[in-house]
Design a protein around this motif. Structure first.
Motif, PDB file in Angstrom:
ATOM      1  N   SER A 231      24.609 -30.304  -8.022  1.00 63.93           N
ATOM      2  CA  SER A 231      24.033 -30.039  -6.714  1.00 63.93           C
ATOM      3  C   SER A 231      24.817 -28.913  -6.052  1.00 63.93           C
ATOM      4  O   SER A 231      26.061 -28.961  -5.991  1.00 63.93           O
ATOM      5  CB  SER A 231      24.098 -31.294  -5.839  1.00 63.93           C
ATOM      6  OG  SER A 231      23.878 -30.972  -4.480  1.00 63.93           O
TER       7      SER A 231
ATOM      8  N   ASP B 146      24.318 -36.352  -8.215  1.00 64.47           N
ATOM      9  CA  ASP B 146      25.054 -35.120  -7.920  1.00 64.47           C
ATOM     10  C   ASP B 146      25.140 -34.198  -9.130  1.00 64.47           C
ATOM     11  O   ASP B 146      25.203 -32.983  -8.988  1.00 64.47           O
ATOM     12  CB  ASP B 146      26.467 -35.447  -7.439  1.00 64.47           C
ATOM     13  CG  ASP B 146      26.479 -36.040  -6.051  1.00 64.47           C
ATOM     14  OD1 ASP B 146      25.514 -35.813  -5.292  1.00 64.47           O
ATOM     15  OD2 ASP B 146      27.459 -36.742  -5.712  1.00 64.47           O
TER      16      ASP B 146
ATOM     17  N   ILE C 213      18.687 -34.695  -8.746  1.00 60.99           N
ATOM     18  CA  ILE C 213      19.846 -34.012  -8.159  1.00 60.99           C
ATOM     19  C   ILE C 213      19.437 -33.320  -6.854  1.00 60.99           C
ATOM     20  O   ILE C 213      20.115 -33.432  -5.828  1.00 60.99           O
ATOM     21  CB  ILE C 213      20.446 -32.994  -9.149  1.00 60.99           C
ATOM     22  CG1 ILE C 213      21.001 -33.707 -10.391  1.00 60.99           C
ATOM     23  CG2 ILE C 213      21.557 -32.183  -8.476  1.00 60.99           C
ATOM     24  CD1 ILE C 213      21.445 -32.762 -11.494  1.00 60.99           C
ATOM     25  N   ALA C 214      18.323 -32.620  -6.878  1.00 58.46           N
ATOM     26  CA  ALA C 214      17.863 -31.910  -5.688  1.00 58.46           C
ATOM     27  C   ALA C 214      17.564 -32.863  -4.541  1.00 58.46           C
ATOM     28  O   ALA C 214      17.795 -32.540  -3.367  1.00 58.46           O
ATOM     29  CB  ALA C 214      16.626 -31.085  -6.023  1.00 58.46           C
TER      30      ALA C 214
ATOM     31  N   VAL D 145      20.037 -26.693  -7.012  1.00 57.51           N
ATOM     32  CA  VAL D 145      20.708 -27.104  -8.247  1.00 57.51           C
ATOM     33  C   VAL D 145      21.132 -25.849  -8.989  1.00 57.51           C
ATOM     34  O   VAL D 145      20.410 -24.844  -8.992  1.00 57.51           O
ATOM     35  CB  VAL D 145      19.781 -27.967  -9.141  1.00 57.51           C
ATOM     36  CG1 VAL D 145      20.507 -28.377 -10.424  1.00 57.51           C
ATOM     37  CG2 VAL D 145      19.295 -29.208  -8.389  1.00 57.51           C
TER      38      VAL D 145
ATOM     39  N   GLY E  42      19.030 -35.662  -3.950  1.00 57.10           N
ATOM     40  CA  GLY E  42      20.214 -36.373  -3.491  1.00 57.10           C
ATOM     41  C   GLY E  42      20.437 -37.708  -4.147  1.00 57.10           C
ATOM     42  O   GLY E  42      21.359 -38.444  -3.766  1.00 57.10           O
TER      43      GLY E  42
END
Length: 342
Positions: A142, A223, A217-218, A244, A220
């Protein structure tokens, strides 16, 4: 009366003959491809890629793509033996292509065009397989929550700071299996098992695809993760602000794990000449530009990366040890199961 019976019998035989002919026509339409080249295609998740349809448009030849994962296509070829309809085998990783070569399912082929278009390090010495594209399997982070220098190796995904914040694709994925097989061949069983157990200790979320990992990841939910580079490349092409980024590993030593999508001529291919022509087309500049548009890196050195990936072209790479990784695939699968990677 006899003549009437004979006439009825004649009409019955004629009717039976018509039915047989009709069934033969239907069977040919349903089961017979009439293709000039049949490709067992591990790149089937991309559909009928333009690189293939361009070949049809240019030559007038019909290409039939039969999809599946690399392990599935290998098993299909092996079970069909000499009766296989396949002319070419295309996989998204070289370890499974090597397995097909080792099992005697591929026939070496060399042409001046192939040798000109594919450098030595991206093809088999005997000509059993030829690279189509380069793919980097790399940690992802991230950009909002993970500093740029927080992940410098594959082992760093096992850092306890990422407990509950690591996302991985399923263990039955061929990219992950080839990655682990390559790690076994280069770092040995103990170091590889130690790395995977550290990953599992972080209680990773196991997702169905590389895109799922990137989106998690984007959003949240994670990570860090592990994916092939081009999945992120495609997203960034449309959304440069996608939060990312690749965490290129081991840039001070061996480099990032790089695999190849590749193609091999099936032994005893019925349409050998047309199949070789398609191999030459797929490694030529026109088709390679279409592959690069998919955010992969070209095997043909004359074709540069896509504009949105130019900054990635100097990443130090650690090419897969094709033969050793191929031999270690069963060990890789067993290890992944043993450490609890679902």
């Amino acid at each position: 009366m006899l003549s009437a019976l004979l006439r009825r019998r004649g009409r019955l035989l004629a009717l039976v003959a018509l039915i047989v002919i009709a069934l033969a026509v239907v069977s040919a339409l349903v089961f017979g491809s009439g293709a000039d080249v049949v490709v067992y295609n591990g790149r089937s998740q991309y559909g009928d890629e333009k690189a293939f349809t361009d070949f049809e448009d240019r030559t007038g030849k019909k290409v039939e793509l039969r999809g599946g994962t690399a392990p599935e296509l290998f098993e299909r070829l092996r079970s069909e033996g000499d009766d296989t309809p396949a002319d070419l085998l295309v996989t998204t990783d070289l370890a499974n292509l090597w397995r097909a070569e080792e099992a005697g399912l591929l026939e070496p082929v060399r042409t001046a065009t192939l040798e000109r278009q594919v450098p030595e390090q991206l093809r088999d010495e005997q000509g059993a397989w030829w690279g189509l594209s380069v793919r980097i399997r790399t940690p992802m982070r991230s950009t909002e929550r993970v500093p740029e220098d927080a992940v410098g190796s594959y082992e760093d995904l096992g850092d306890e700071r990422f407990r509950g914040r690591l996302c991985l694709r399923t263990s039955n994925n061929e990219y992950n299996q080839s990655f682990v097989a390559d790690q076994l061949s280069k770092k040995g069983p103990r170091a590889t098992e130690r790395m995977l157990r550290a990953w599992m200790a972080n209680e990773p979320q196991i997702l169905g695809s590389d895109v799922d990992v990137l989106e998690a990841i984007a959003a949240g939910r994670c990570d860090v993760g592990l994916t092939n580079h081009y999945y992120l490349g495609r997203i960034l092409k449309d959304d440069p602000d996608f939060p990312v980024a690749p965490a290129w590993p081991n840039q001070d030593d061996e480099g990032a794990h790089a695999n190849l999508s590749g193609v091999g001529l099936v032994k005893g291919a019925e349409h050998r000449a047309d199949a070789i022509a398609l191999m030459e087309h797929l490694t030529g500049p026109e088709a390679q530009r279409e592959i690069v548009a998919n955010s992969e890196f070209a095997a043909n050195p004359t074709v540069p990366p896509a504009a949105h990936l130019e900054s990635w072209q100097d990443v130090k790479l650690d090419p897969i040890d094709v033969e050793q990784a191929g031999r270690r695939l069963p060990d890789a699968v067993a290890l992944m199961q043993r450490v609890g990677w679902r």
